[in-house]
Design an enzyme around this catalytic site. Structure first.
Site, PDB file in Angstrom:
ATOM      1  N   SER A 102     -21.025  35.214  81.329  1.00 54.36           N
ATOM      2  CA  SER A 102     -19.971  34.284  81.724  1.00 54.36           C
ATOM      3  C   SER A 102     -20.494  33.218  82.668  1.00 54.36           C
ATOM      4  CB  SER A 102     -18.836  35.055  82.418  1.00 54.36           C
ATOM      5  OG  SER A 102     -19.323  35.664  83.609  1.00 54.36           O
TER       6      SER A 102
ATOM      7  N   ALA B 215     -24.291  40.659  80.702  1.00 50.99           N
ATOM      8  CA  ALA B 215     -23.688  41.914  80.243  1.00 50.99           C
ATOM      9  C   ALA B 215     -23.349  41.911  78.759  1.00 50.99           C
ATOM     10  CB  ALA B 215     -22.428  42.208  81.059  1.00 50.99           C
TER      11      ALA B 215
ATOM     12  N   THR C 293     -23.161  44.914  75.691  1.00 50.45           N
ATOM     13  CA  THR C 293     -21.887  45.452  75.205  1.00 50.45           C
ATOM     14  C   THR C 293     -21.977  45.880  73.738  1.00 50.45           C
ATOM     15  OG1 THR C 293     -21.123  43.196  74.738  1.00 50.45           O
ATOM     16  CG2 THR C 293     -20.427  44.185  76.822  1.00 50.45           C
TER      17      THR C 293
ATOM     18  N   CYS D 224     -39.015  64.895 101.421  1.00 54.70           N
ATOM     19  CA  CYS D 224     -38.542  64.757 102.808  1.00 54.70           C
ATOM     20  C   CYS D 224     -37.038  64.973 102.962  1.00 54.70           C
ATOM     21  CB  CYS D 224     -38.918  63.382 103.351  1.00 54.70           C
ATOM     22  SG  CYS D 224     -37.982  62.030 102.599  1.00 54.70           S
TER      23      CYS D 224
ATOM     24  N   ASN E 231     -22.192  32.699  73.611  1.00 54.88           N
ATOM     25  CA  ASN E 231     -21.266  33.586  74.306  1.00 54.88           C
ATOM     26  C   ASN E 231     -19.977  33.659  73.498  1.00 54.88           C
ATOM     27  OD1 ASN E 231     -20.930  35.264  76.675  1.00 54.88           O
ATOM     28  ND2 ASN E 231     -19.379  33.818  77.391  1.00 54.88           N
TER      29      ASN E 231
ATOM     30  N   HIS F  38     -31.226  42.236  88.725  1.00 52.54           N
ATOM     31  CA  HIS F  38     -30.405  43.196  89.466  1.00 52.54           C
ATOM     32  C   HIS F  38     -30.981  44.609  89.470  1.00 52.54           C
ATOM     33  CE1 HIS F  38     -26.900  40.224  88.576  1.00 52.54           C
ATOM     34  NE2 HIS F  38     -27.567  39.898  89.671  1.00 52.54           N
TER      35      HIS F  38
ATOM     36  N   ARG G 190     -16.621  42.488  83.643  1.00 46.82           N
ATOM     37  CA  ARG G 190     -15.516  41.526  83.751  1.00 46.82           C
ATOM     38  C   ARG G 190     -14.718  41.313  82.471  1.00 46.82           C
ATOM     39  NH1 ARG G 190     -19.267  40.622  87.318  1.00 46.82           N
ATOM     40  NH2 ARG G 190     -18.696  39.945  89.396  1.00 46.82           N
TER      41      ARG G 190
ATOM     42  N   ILE H 129     -29.111  46.159  83.964  1.00 40.31           N
ATOM     43  CA  ILE H 129     -29.918  47.181  84.649  1.00 40.31           C
ATOM     44  C   ILE H 129     -30.243  48.364  83.739  1.00 40.31           C
ATOM     45  CG2 ILE H 129     -28.988  46.568  86.923  1.00 40.31           C
ATOM     46  CD1 ILE H 129     -27.112  48.973  86.727  1.00 40.31           C
ATOM     47  N   ASP H 130     -30.010  48.204  82.431  1.00 38.72           N
ATOM     48  CA  ASP H 130     -30.088  49.344  81.509  1.00 38.72           C
ATOM     49  C   ASP H 130     -31.459  49.580  80.885  1.00 38.72           C
ATOM     50  OD1 ASP H 130     -30.153  47.358  79.332  1.00 38.72           O
ATOM     51  OD2 ASP H 130     -28.002  47.159  79.715  1.00 38.72           O
TER      52      ASP H 130
END
EC number: 2.3.1.286
Length: 242
Positions: free
Chosen positions: A194, A27, A31, A155, A216, A122, A39, A106-107
Site C-alpha cells: 500500500s 505484504a 498473501t 544464560c 497492487n 523489517h 491492513r 519477515i517470512d
C-alpha cells in the site's frame, strides 16, 4: 483488460532488455502464500486487540508472555510456501536481470524460492537472538520451545525475534544498501504494498531510473509517479514477465 494486457506486454519487454532491475515488495507478495496482511479487511489490525500495540518494543519488554502467544500464533507461518511472485523473482535473479529484492516481509519466502540478494527491511522470523548474550536461535527452536517465553540455554536471557518492532528503528546498513540499489536501478518494480508504511515507502523517492512499475490490487499514493500501473494479484502478474 486489453489495456492491462498491453501494459504487461510492455513491462515484459522492458524486463527482457534490462539487467538492472530492483524489486520492492510488501505484504501483498505473501498473501498469496496464505499469510495475512496487516491492513487488509481481514488482516491482523482487525483483531480485537491492536497488533500494533502487541508488536511494540515496550509491550515485548513488559509482557513477553503475551507477546509470544500472539507472535507464535499470528506472525509465524512455518508451513507457508513461495508463490509465483517469489519464484519469478528468483528466476530473474538467476537470469542476471534482478539485482536485489527489497522486502517489508519477515517470512523468508524469497530466500526459500531461491533469491540470494534479499534486503529484509523489517527483519526475519527465521533469526532469533538472546537479549543478553546474543546467542542465535532458529525458528524451529522458538516453535518447539515448551516455555511461554523462550529463554537462552546459555544464560537464561529472553530470546527476541530479529524483527523490527514498533518503536524500533530500521537497520541503517540495510537502509543504506536498499537506497543504493534503488538509486542505481534502471527498472524498479514495486508490488503488493500500500506504500503507507514509512520510512520504508520513502525509499522509493530515491529512484531516478527509466521504468517505474507498480503492481497492487488497490490504488496507492504513488500511482501518479509510476510509468506503468497494474491492478491485480502480484503472483498472477509477475508470472507473465518470464
Amino acid at each position: 483488460m486489453s489495456n492491462q494486457k498491453d501494459t504487461i506486454n510492455k513491462v515484459r519487454s522492458i524486463i527482457q532488455r534490462s539487467s538492472n532491475i530492483v524489486f520492492f515488495g510488501g505484504a501483498g507478495v505473501s498473501t498469496e502464500s496464505n499469510i495475512p496482511d496487516f491492513r487488509s479487511s481481514e488482516g491482523l489490525f482487525k483483531q480485537e486487540r491492536s497488533a500494533e500495540e502487541i508488536l511494540s518494543a515496550s509491550f515485548f519488554k513488559k509482557h513477553p508472555k503475551e507477546f509470544y502467544a500472539f507472535y507464535k500464533n499470528q506472525m509465524i507461518h512455518a508451513h507457508a510456501r513461495p508463490n509465483p511472485a517469489h519464484h519469478t523473482l528468483a528466476r530473474l535473479e538467476q537470469q542476471g536481470k534482478l539485482r536485489a529484492v527489497i522486502t517489508q516481509n519477515i517470512d523468508g519466502l524469497h530466500q526459500l524460492a531461491g533469491s540470494n540478494i534479499v534486503l529484509e527491511l523489517h527483519g526475519s522470523v527465521h533469526r532469533n537472538f538472546c537479549t543478553e548474550c546474543e546467542t542465535f536461535y532458529s525458528i524451529d527452536q522458538i516453535l518447539n520451545s515448551t516455555e511461554p517465553v523462550p529463554r537462552c540455554v546459555q544464560c537464561n536471557g529472553i530470546i527476541k525475534p530479529d524483527v523490527v518492532l514498533y518503536e524500533e528503528n530500521l537497520d541503517e546498513d540495510i537502509i543504506d544498501s536498499a537506497l543504493d540499489f534503488i538509486a542505481k536501478a534502471e527498472v524498479l518494480i514495486v508490488g503488493g504494498t500500500s506504500l503507507r508504511v514509512f520510512p520504508a515507502a520513502g525509499l522509493l523517492n530515491y529512484y531516478g531510473g527509466e521504468h517505474f512499475v507498480l503492481i497492487n490490487q488497490a490504488p496507492t499514493s504513488y500511482d501518479f509517479r509510476a510509468d506503468y500501473v497494474i491492478y491485480d494479484q502480484i503472483g498472477k502478474v509477475m508470472s507473465q514477465f518470464i
